[in-house]
Design a protein around this motif. Structure first.
Motif: not given
Length: 263
Positions: A247-263
């Motif tokens: 997962a990757v955290r939002h650059q401006e909002n720490n309370f938001k995350i998204r799925l990262g390119a981990f594969f």
């Protein structure tokens, strides 16, 4: 052809005339040989001049021979007949040899022609089969309607959904086995602990549900794939996903995350 047989002997008169003619020619050759032996080369001339002189003499002799009319060696018809017969037999032998070579070459060419013809027939059959197959494919392509194509796409989508559900079930089983949902401890036992990293509430969801929420958000709204981290997200789970790049955290909002390119 009976007159050309090799069994008829030469008459005695013709033999005597032929021997006499041979002696005359032999005497003439001896005379010419003696003249050649007596004629010594001029030692004063250089080798180049000697070669040039010999060339001039040879050319003069050639012109003389070309202007002369050929003469018969003998006027006796029996001698001429036997000489012609020998030449004809020799020519026939040479022609038979040539004929044998031509027949062998003809047989070889015939065999090569048969092989090439067989190869050509095979290629023609293959070409016909390919053309028939292409025509059949074109007809099948024309007969396929938009409804059948749509049905095929629907079946593929259903298969992909079933495969996705299978993968999600496998992922849930693995996470449930190795990373189970944290249990809420009773109040007295929690009070006995001196330090607790974070409080576990009954609303906390499992790690598989967190991953499912991230994947659904990435697929449903790829322009805004971020998920808000609330009380249902256990902080150690979020920290683990962020640390391993899942997962990757939002650059401006720490309370938001998204799925990262981990594969």
């Amino acid at each position: 052809m009976a007159g050309l047989e090799a069994g008829s002997p030469l008459p005695q008169a013709a033999q005597a005339e032929l021997l006499e003619l041979c002696e005359v020619q032999f005497a003439h050759l001896e005379k010419l040989q003696n003249e050649l032996l007596l004629s010594e080369p001029d030692l004063c001339d250089s080798p180049q001049e000697q070669i040039q002189n010999r060339l001039m003499v040879t050319e003069a002799e050639l012109k003389k021979r070309q202007t002369e009319e050929p003469k018969l060696l003998a006027e006796n018809p029996d001698v001429l007949f036997h000489a012609g017969k020998e030449e004809m037999l020799k020519l026939c032998s040479q022609l038979e040899t040539v004929l044998s070579c031509c027949e062998a070459k003809r047989d070889k060419l015939r065999e090569t022609k048969e092989l090439e013809q067989k190869w050509l027939e095979e290629k023609v059959q293959v070409l016909k089969a390919v053309k028939t197959h292409v025509e059949q494919l074109q007809k099948e392509k024309e007969n396929v309607s938009a409804l059948s194509m749509l049905q095929d796409i629907k079946e593929k989508i259903q298969k992909m959904k079933a495969y996705q559900e299978t993968l999600m079930e496998c992922l849930g089983d693995i996470l449930e086995k190795h990373i189970p949902l944290p249990q809420v401890e009773p109040e007295p036992s929690r009070r006995k602990k001196k330090s607790v990293e974070c409080e576990i509430t009954p609303e906390v969801v499992s790690l598989s549900e967190v991953l499912e929420a991230l994947m659904n958000k990435a697929l449903q709204s790829p322009h805004d794939p971020y998920v808000i981290v609330d009380n249902t997200f256990w902080p150690p789970y979020v920290e683990m996903l962020l640390r391993y790049g899942i997962a990757v955290r939002h650059q401006e909002n720490n309370f938001k995350i998204r799925l990262g390119a981990f594969f």
